[in-house]
Design an enzyme around this catalytic site. Sequence first.
Site, PDB file in Angstrom:
ATOM      1  CB  VAL A   1      -1.117   0.186   1.001  1.00 39.12           C
ATOM      2  CG1 VAL A   1      -2.084  -0.771   1.134  1.00 39.12           C
ATOM      3  CG2 VAL A   1       0.090   0.071   2.833  1.00 39.12           C
ATOM      4  CB  SER A   2       0.417   4.577  -1.322  1.00 37.02           C
ATOM      5  OG  SER A   2       0.572   4.151  -2.507  1.00 37.02           O
ATOM      6  CB  THR A   3      -0.662   6.381   2.696  1.00 40.23           C
ATOM      7  OG1 THR A   3      -1.694   5.786   3.042  1.00 40.23           O
ATOM      8  CG2 THR A   3      -0.075   7.067   1.141  1.00 40.23           C
TER       9      THR A   3
ATOM     10  CD  GLN B   1      -3.488   3.246   1.440  1.00 37.73           C
ATOM     11  OE1 GLN B   1      -2.222   2.928   0.831  1.00 37.73           O
ATOM     12  NE2 GLN B   1      -4.017   3.982   0.409  1.00 37.73           N
TER      13      GLN B   1
END
Length: 185
Positions: free
Chosen positions: A9-11, A14
């Site tokens: 996931v990017s962040t 998340q």
Amino acid sequence: MAVYGYARVSTTDQDLSLQEEALRAAGCEVIRSEKRSGTSTEGRTELQTLMDFARKGDTIVVTRIDRLARSIADLAILVRQLEAKGVALKATEQPIDTSTAAGRCFLQMLGVFAEFETNLRRERQLEGIAKAKAAGVYAGKGRPASVPAEKVRELHATGMGPSAIAKELGISRMSVHRALNPKAA
């Protein structure tokens, strides 16, 4: 012949649990997960560990191809590295299986769309910034200074000490010192 999973996931806020659950259901014996942007492979240590560890006959599984890469260049490099090692790539939510011609074709098409989506997002962001600048509400990066540096210097010039200034303005002593000596900050 092992089956490995990769979740991303990017962040940091998340959740990886849905991807990890899908990868376990797909038969992954080991799952490497990380919270890093997919726009580059730089700094993605879990992906690199998996790429280094996979051997001929192994399979790497992702839920969707955009979990692996967001640029067609990065995706092509990763796929070439896997093919050179004899490692297959599969996706649980897309008909991707690099051990078949149709799967490789679909992978390349999805890679193009993932990069297109990233470029559209970047364009929308730049348009939003330009609109905010035109409206005079975009001040650039970062938040405005919350410490009234000029007031700190005025109080200090009257002979007031850092602790008294901090108390007077409701800020920390460290903020007072930074305002008095901005080059040290």
